[in-house]
Write an enzyme that holds these catalytic residues in place. Structure first.
Site: not given
Ligand code: ATP
Length: 815
Positions: A13, A133, A211, A345, A519
């Site tokens: 995100g 993602r 978060d 937002t 002051r």
């Molecule tokens: P947010 O906190 O906003 O959700 P995030 O980084 O936790 O951000 P995720 O969707 O969980 O978001 O992960 C982002 C990307 O990281 C995934 O789409 C994937 O490409 C990669 N990723 C996450 N977990 C794994 C994993 N275990 N192995 C390989 N790639 C991963």
């Protein structure tokens, strides 16, 4: 060793501050002699790689205002100014651009970027290089393609900015790297030399997540801005809630982490919050919530604010939803209740000051971590602990983050809370202490105090929040909070008021000083001040203010030898936009002030950039302390900063003019930028802001012109920032606990025999990762009394960093 080629990507995100991460890594990478790249669309871009060759770059300086002067011929930095093709990254300049000159990013995800490609990225929310993602990256095949693409581009260092998922992905990638390289070699996709040269991939993680859900760091990039958005929304809702005597239930983001809900609850003065780590204790929880809110209403409150984290649940893990909370409030208490879901937002918008400074400093640390990485060192995640940028093993941070979610899913809420940082736990205590009246916490009669509260010096954001917290703590414990209006003059005129729970209700979001401040020091008439202490039977004294408050405390502590009335515990909570109280790294109001500066400078920069080649000299307040100017320069990307600590001399000005001339000379024709110079008001009595502006104007010739602006009192800010409010609550409660403890020692001695120890007159200070109550006599050793500031300041080195990131130091090399 081959040149380090650093690529940076943003993933998961989006969050405010991601652009500042990219800017910082690119700029600092170039300063350190690296080649810099960005990967578009997160891991997806890494998997897809480049299906087309890069556009023809020439020497990267084709658009220069005339031929390259001889002195820049061999300057690596200059060649990196406009070397990249990342200028196409903004919407409308990328994929959709007319392809005829080859300047399109279509089919290209790993892009070489130069210094100027990331110029002006500070003020933009989200991520300009895109995020996604990626399902493909979750598969071994996807990661194999990603490895191949990195090797083909010659990239040997990777910085990833994203949430816990993205950093988990980074960890998997790093662990798998040797097998991926071996497989690529076996399958003939890379040569043996490439396999050897790429045996080790350097990886670093930066946490971009609104978060604040990552363990082993106090804050994640984007969380402070999200908190700003939430508090703005609640501040706005407050007026309508009050007008109609309504209740509002707000749902905020946070699936496994209640930081946003908690900090919003503290900063906005909510009535009740629901967070995943600490579900309501009572079963059914509806009774607990209704009781608390009913009590507030009986006292006369016209509005009710309840905050629900997205991942909130009860002790049995049944989700608690905003709509249901609304129904309970409507049905049981008969309140006219509305639900507001803030949704996306919260994510967006201009980054707040902290989300510019933190990513900048973390980006610098990330580059250093990459350059220092060896096959034997772990991959690091860059974090922050109180005021210190840290490196923690990525693997451990990922594992600990997962264990919070595990603890919650196993209903082990005590463990979940223990895994959060101390600030989180203290904020929860602060919320409880300031939001609910709880008779069980009242002290026995003989332990109760009459606590005087006074504001001193200039107004600063958070003064009222600190007073509200102190007053509510007092009322909960059975103490009497006595507000002194109009400083020591007011005390001499008996201008006192006993604060009530309801009286301070709306003070969290109020700027300025509700008590009135000036002051005047107690030595306007020490004897009369002491007599007033006696007359009003003060048992404890709480000063909120800047350097004057510190002086006042020092004067009264010293006067104890003559005036027994001063033998009571006294504590000073620093609150000043100048941040000039010795020893403490932050005073209340300094964050609000930085945000006011960022707002003003963004507007000024826009105007300066519209006229393309204008240098704005912006004057800041701060007295003889350059904190606001220096941190402001980091937050707005000023190219030069003048501070009282360093001063200004003619030689410095000559170099600065030369730098600006060189910089404008190297700008691409027609694409010059406005640039900011920050000058603290007391940097020099001779080289004034007007003088510097006139000098730039005269020297700029055809290259640039100059204007000036003085920010003056706007820097005191209107509404205090959430960070100042939350810090006010946390520190104020620590001050109250200190007064109670000191009073406990003294109260057992008959009044006429009481002799308070020097340590009972203290200043609350933030020092690195500690909060200390430092005796005022100790503080004096760290003070430069003449210049009204600390002797040592933690931020002084950031002037050089801000100017280096403005391009000054590399361009000035060889002078
Ligand atoms: P947010 O906190 O906003 O959700 P995030 O980084 O936790 O951000 P995720 O969707 O969980 O978001 O992960 C982002 C990307 O990281 C995934 O789409 C994937 O490409 C990669 N990723 C996450 N977990 C794994 C994993 N275990 N192995 C390989 N790639 C991963």
């Amino acid at each position: 060793m081959s040149k380090t080629k650093i690529a940076v990507l943003t993933s998961g995100g989006d969050s405010a501050g991601m652009n500042a991460v990219v800017r910082s890594i690119v700029k600092f990478g170039i300063i350190k002699g690296c080649e810099t790249y960005v990967v578009r669309e997160g891991y997806e871009g890494l998997v897809k790689g480049n299906s087309r060759p890069p556009p023809h770059r020439g020497n990267g300086l084709a658009g220069l205002n005339g031929p390259l002067p001889a002195k820049f011929q061999d300057n690596d930095f200059v060649h990196n100014l406009r070397f990249g093709d990342g200028g196409l990254l903004r919407e409308g300049e990328g994929d959709s651009v007319d392809d005829t000159n080859g300047k399109s990013l279509k089919g290209r995800h790993i892009i070489r970027v130069g210094w100027d490609d990331v110029r002006g990225w500070f003020a933009e929310g989200g991520t300009l290089i895109g995020t996604a993602r990626s399902k493909a990256f979750r598969t071994p095949e996807g990661r194999l393609a990603a490895a191949q693409n990195l090797i083909k581009e010659g990239i040997n260092a990777l910085a990833i900015c994203g949430g816990d998922g993205s950093l988990t992905g980074a960890d998997v990638f790093r662990a798998e790297w040797p097998q991926l390289v071996a497989r690529l070699h076996t399958e003939g996709k890379i040569t043996e030399d490439e396999a050897k040269a790429n045996a080790h991939l350097r990886i670093v993680g930066l946490v971009g997540s609104i978060d604040n859900d990552m363990s082993m760091t106090d804050l994640t990039i984007g969380a402070p801005t999200a908190l700003h958005r939430i508090c703005e929304a609640i501040d706005n809702i407050n007026s309508t809630a009050f007008s109609h005597s309504r209740a509002f239930v707000l749902e905020v983001m946070g699936r496994h982490c209640g930081w946003l809900a908690l900090l919003a609850g503290v900063s906005a003065g909510a009535d009740f919050i629901f967070i995943p780590e600490r579900p309501p204790a009572a079963n059914p929880w509806e009774d607990e919530m209704c009781e608390a809110i009913h009590r507030h209403r009986v006292m006369g409150k016209r509005k009710t604010i309840v905050i629900v984290a997205e991942g909130a649940h009860d002790a049995d893990l049944n989700p608690i939803r905003a709509e249901y909370v609304k129904d309970v409030l409507t049905d049981r208490l008969g309140l006219d209740t509305r639900v507001t879901t803030l949704g996306h937002t919260q994510r967006g918008g201009r980054p707040c000051a902290f989300d510019r400074i933190l990513p900048t400093l973390q980006g610098v640390e990330a580059v250093d971590a990459l350059l220092e990485a060896t096959p034997d060192t772990p991959s690091y995640m860059i974090g922050i602990c109180e005021n210190k940028i840290t490196r923690v093993p990525l693997m451990e941070a990922v594992a600990m983050t997962a264990s919070v979610a595990d603890a919650i899913s196993q209903k082990d809420f005590a463990k979940a809370m223990a895994l959060r940082d101390p600030e989180f736990r203290e904020s929860l205590d602060g919320f409880i202490a300031t939001s609910s009246l709880d008779d069980t916490k009242t002290l026995p009669q003989n332990q109760r105090m009459r606590v005087a509260i006074i504001h001193m010096g200039a107004p600063a954001g958070g003064m009222n929040a600190a007073t509200r917290a102190a007053a509510r703590y007092c009322l909960r414990r059975g103490h009497k909070p006595l507000a002194i209006h109009n400083g020591f003059r007011g005390l001499l005129e008996d201008n006192l008021e006993t604060l009530t729970w309801l009286r301070v209700d709306g003070w969290m979001a109020r700027g300025g000083s509700e008590l009135g401040t000036n002051r005047a020091l107690p030595d306007i008439d020490l004897g009369a001040v002491a007599a007033q202490f006696q007359k009003h039977h003060f048992d404890a004294f709480f000063l909120i203010g800047g350097f004057e408050a510190f002086r006042a405390l020092q004067i009264m502590e010293k006067a104890r030898e003559h005036y027994p009335a001063f033998h009571i515990p006294m504590v000073h909570l620093p609150a000043t936009i100048s941040n000039n109280v010795p020893l403490t790294e932050f005073s209340l109001g300094s964050d609000t002030s930085l945000n006011a500066l960022v707002d003003a400078c963004d507007a000024i920069k826009q105007s300066a950039s519209a006229s393309r080649n204008r240098v704005f000299v912006v004057e800041t307040q701060g007295g003889k302390c350059g904190y606001i100017a220096t941190m402001g320069a980091l937050a707005v990307g000023a190219v030069i900063v003048y501070t009282p600590e360093v001063g200004i001399n003619l030689d410095m000005l000559r170099k600065d003019v030369e730098f600006l001339k060189d910089r404008y000379l190297l700008d691409t024709k027609g694409r010059s930028e406005g640039r900011l110079v920050l000058r603290n008001e007391s940097s020099s009595t001779v080289y004034t802001t007007q003088f510097i502006k006139d000098m730039f104007q005269a020297e700029g010739g055809d290259l640039f012109d100059s204007r000036m602006a003085s920010l003056g009192h706007t820097l005191q800010g209107g509404i205090p920032s959430p960070m100042d409010r939350a810090r006010a609550v946390r520190l104020s409660l620590k001050c109250m606990a200190f007064l109670e403890k000191q009073h406990d020692v003294l109260r057992v001695v008959p009044e006429h025999k009481r002799r308070a120890q020097p340590a009972s007159a203290a200043v609350i200070t933030i020092q690195g990762n500690r909060v200390e109550l430092t005796p005022v006599i100790e503080m004096v050793k760290h003070a430069d009394m003449k210049n009204r500031r600390g002797k040592n300041t933690w931020w002084e080195g950031y002037k050089a960093l801000a100017e280096a990131l403005g391009g000054k130091t590399p361009l000035c090399e060889g002078y």
